[in-house]
Design a protein around this motif. Structure first.
Motif, mmCIF file in Angstrom:
data_model
loop_
_atom_site.group_PDB
_atom_site.id
_atom_site.type_symbol
_atom_site.label_atom_id
_atom_site.label_comp_id
_atom_site.label_asym_id
_atom_site.label_seq_id
_atom_site.Cartn_x
_atom_site.Cartn_y
_atom_site.Cartn_z
ATOM 1 N N SER A 142 -5.293 -1.998 -6.896
ATOM 2 C CA SER A 142 -4.693 -1.193 -5.837
ATOM 3 C C SER A 142 -5.513 0.063 -5.607
ATOM 4 N N VAL A 198 -2.635 -4.492 0.632
ATOM 5 C CA VAL A 198 -2.238 -3.451 -0.314
ATOM 6 C C VAL A 198 -2.727 -3.822 -1.713
ATOM 7 N N ALA A 205 0.185 1.323 0.994
ATOM 8 C CA ALA A 205 1.578 0.917 0.779
ATOM 9 C C ALA A 205 2.017 0.069 1.955
ATOM 10 N N ALA A 223 0.204 -8.671 -5.316
ATOM 11 C CA ALA A 223 0.222 -7.206 -5.354
ATOM 12 C C ALA A 223 0.587 -6.688 -6.745
ATOM 13 N N CYS A 228 -0.096 -2.828 -8.231
ATOM 14 C CA CYS A 228 0.797 -2.132 -7.300
ATOM 15 C C CYS A 228 2.215 -2.081 -7.861
ATOM 16 N N THR A 247 5.905 -2.118 -1.446
ATOM 17 C CA THR A 247 4.755 -2.247 -2.326
ATOM 18 C C THR A 247 3.864 -1.035 -2.127
ATOM 19 N N ALA A 249 0.577 1.603 -3.933
ATOM 20 C CA ALA A 249 -0.336 2.035 -4.978
ATOM 21 C C ALA A 249 0.383 3.023 -5.878
ATOM 22 N N ARG A 253 3.618 5.877 -4.986
ATOM 23 C CA ARG A 253 4.921 5.225 -5.221
ATOM 24 C C ARG A 253 6.078 6.195 -5.036
#
Length: 268
Positions: A142, A198, A205, A223, A228, A247, A249, A253
């Motif tokens: 990611s 992603v 994201a 992912a 991720c 989803t 990185a 988040r």
């Protein structure tokens, strides 16, 4: 059953080889409406039938769920293939190259294998549970983006059909906040593209306020194996029972989850 994921990845890849070859032929055929502003092409059906037939022959003990024709032998099955034969049919019909074949393998409510082929971009992504994610021979990771104002975020399609207006209020609130906080917002029109990109770090994201197994089973495994965070909208780990597919990185988040929480206040 004894699950050899690497062998099943080999078999699944052969099935996707066939599917991608059909899609690259670009013979869309008849396009039929299926509800409000949704469609299925003859090509979708040809691909699904071909993959279903191949996997039924090669892995008869595994159930199969396709977007267009539904499930077969899925009740009580330990494992189930989940296929979107052409994820991004509207793009394909309009000559846009952002579409893909998405084949996942589900055990319980968890995706354990994923293959996404983007036929017109000549890229294939794959992963198995615990073994990393790859595009060809290159291992995927990611992105290292660490703030939302430096992030490209893709969003899933808006809802259509019954109660679309009500269902889109949250989606529009999310879009509004992304426009205020993210570097750029994108809508590619294909969950397979969103999740593959992603995973490869091309997108930081992706937020989809939906969770159909044929759309998500392959991509969430890929992912997740790329590092991720793959979650429901409340931050809990994603499963096939989740209401959304988020989803991100690792570095963005928390900002994505805060944005989703803040979006609730914008919905009447």
């Amino acid at each position: 059953m004894n699950t050899d994921l690497q062998e099943l990845l080999r078999i699944g890849s052969l099935a996707v080889d066939q599917a991608a070859a059909v899609v690259r032929g670009k013979v869309v055929g008849q396009v039929t409406g299926k509800g409000d502003r949704d469609m299925v092409s003859a090509l979708d059906l040809i691909v699904e039938d071909r993959v279903r037939s191949f996997l039924k022959r090669e892995t008869p003990e595994i159930g199969f769920l396709g977007e267009e024709r539904g499930g077969e032998n899925i009740d009580g099955a330990d494992l189930t293939w989940a296929l979107d034969p052409v994820d991004g049919t509207a793009n394909l019909v309009h000559g846009l190259p952002l579409c893909g074949v998405s084949l996942g393998l589900v055990q319980g409510d968890r995706s354990v294998l994923g293959i996404i082929d983007l036929p017109f971009l000549q890229r294939r992504f794959c992963a198995t549970d615990g073994n990393g994610a790859y595009a060809g021979d290159a291992r995927l990771t990611s992105s290292a983006t660490a703030s939302l104002d430096a992030a490209i975020v893709s969003i899933g399609d808006y809802a259509v059909g019954a109660a679309a207006g009500e269902r889109n209020r949250r989606r529009l609130a999310v879009t509004q906040l992304l426009a205020e906080r993210a570097l750029r917002v994108r809508m590619f029109g294909s969950a397979a593209v969103d999740l593959a990109w992603v995973a490869s770090g091309q997108v930081d994201a992706t937020i989809a306020m939906s969770n159909h197994p044929w759309d998500m089973a392959a991509g969430v495994c890929i992912a997740r194996e790329a590092g991720c965070a793959v979650m429901d909208a409340d931050g809990t780990p994603h499963t096939l029972k989740s209401s959304a597919t988020v989803t991100a990185a690792p570095g963005v988040r928390d900002a994505v989850l805060k944005l989703l929480q803040d979006s609730k206040a914008l919905v009447p």
